[in-house]
Motif scaffolding. Structure first.
Motif, short mmCIF file in Angstrom:
data_model
loop_
_atom_site.label_atom_id
_atom_site.label_comp_id
_atom_site.label_asym_id
_atom_site.label_seq_id
_atom_site.Cartn_x
_atom_site.Cartn_y
_atom_site.Cartn_z
N ALA A 127 0.51 -0.98 0.57
CA ALA A 127 0.04 -0.06 -0.15
C ALA A 127 1.00 1.43 0.49
O ALA A 127 0.09 2.56 -0.95
CB ALA A 127 -1.30 -0.10 1.28
N ASP A 132 -4.15 4.40 -5.82
CA ASP A 132 -5.04 4.15 -5.02
C ASP A 132 -5.30 3.01 -6.51
O ASP A 132 -4.17 2.76 -7.17
CB ASP A 132 -6.36 5.76 -6.24
CG ASP A 132 -6.14 6.56 -8.02
OD1 ASP A 132 -4.99 4.92 -8.51
OD2 ASP A 132 -6.19 7.32 -8.08
N CYS A 165 -7.46 2.04 4.16
CA CYS A 165 -7.51 2.44 2.20
C CYS A 165 -9.00 2.93 2.72
O CYS A 165 -9.67 2.55 3.35
CB CYS A 165 -7.97 1.53 0.93
SG CYS A 165 -6.78 0.69 0.38
N PRO A 193 -5.31 4.37 -0.51
CA PRO A 193 -4.07 3.98 0.50
C PRO A 193 -4.79 5.55 1.75
O PRO A 193 -4.70 6.28 1.47
CB PRO A 193 -2.81 3.62 0.08
CG PRO A 193 -3.08 2.93 -1.09
CD PRO A 193 -4.74 3.73 -1.41
#
Length: 271
Positions: A127, A132, A165, A193
């Motif tokens: 992440a 995105d 997220c 995230p």
């Protein structure tokens, strides 16, 4: 020349190829790729989304497992300077090898239903690299990701995705947009995230362990589902009622339980 390659969707890969031009355009507008960005498409298939992503001018890496699709993708996009094809399994792919800056990689995919959940967990492990993610998934999976506490969809997937997220259920897509049409509805989800985790845990692995145990028998109370990890007194010590069922807890409650569990393990290791 692309007509020379006639590819039949493979059930073992969970393939359903997107062909509806209106849906493709709507997805591309939701992603809004731009020149200078770094995109990764997982499972480009026959290139329905790939065409628009490459045309945006963004640098596009794609990962494709089906060897029969590789010639088609090379034929259509291989000469584009901003296109790079990786042959292999996205579940085994090390996203760090792309050499991207932190929080810069934009991930896109029409994910096969049979690997969507493990693939998302794999991506959450990276992440820190990702800006995105936009995915086409089974509608029920998106409902689970975006669920709220107290609902029947609230569970391990909801908690672990929302830990990392912000989740946006953008729109639904009917079976007719695919060839062959799946037996279920699909949906587009955007995962962004967090810049800073709203409820950071001392140990994310402890959080996953607690959440997994809690929802193994979701209709039972916490004192029963977590009995192999902690006592009712331990649960009460972090302000959580052990008589509650796991679906009644907020994300922050699970983080408190995970921190308690992690602290207990640390003390046991030191003694």
């Amino acid at each position: 020349m692309a007509e020379l390659y006639q590819h039949r969707a493979r059930k073992r890969f969970g393939q359903n190829f997107l062909h509806d031009a209106g849906v493709i355009d709507r997805i591309l507008r939701a992603i809004f790729p731009r020149e200078g960005e770094r995109l990764l498409e997982i499972g480009p298939g026959q290139g329905a989304l790939t065409e628009g992503l490459v045309s945006s001018g963004a640098q596009l890496d794609v990962i494709e497992l089906d060897k029969d699709l590789i010639p088609l993708l090379k034929l259509r996009f291989g000469l584009k300077p901003n296109f790079c094809l990786h042959e292999g399994d996205a579940l085994q792919f090390d996203f760090a090898t792309l050499g991207v800056e932190p929080h810069s990689l934009r991930v896109v995919g029409n994910l096969p239903y049979n690997i969507s959940t493990p693939l998302i967990f794999h991506l959450l492990g990276h992440a820190g690299l990702i800006r995105d993610m936009h995915f086409m998934l089974q509608k029920e999976v998106v409902e689970r990701m975006s669920a709220k506490p107290g609902s029947g969809h609230w569970g391990r997937l909801s908690i672990m995705v929302q830990y990392h997220c912000r989740v946006e259920h953008l729109f639904n897509v009917g079976p007719g947009a695919f060839n062959p049409p799946p037996k279920v509805d699909s949906a587009i989800v955007r995962l962004t995230p967090h810049d800073e985790l709203p409820h950071p845990a001392q140990d994310a692995r402890a959080l996953d362990r607690v959440v997994r145990e809690a929802f193994n028998q979701r209709r039972k109370t916490l004192r029963n589902t977590l009995k192999n990890l902690m006592t009712s007194e331990d649960i009460e010590a972090v302000g959580v009622d052990p008589a509650l069922r796991p679906e009644q807890l907020e994300l922050a409650d699970f983080v408190h339980l995970a921190d308690r569990f992690a602290a207990m393990n640390t003390l046991q290791a030191e003694s």
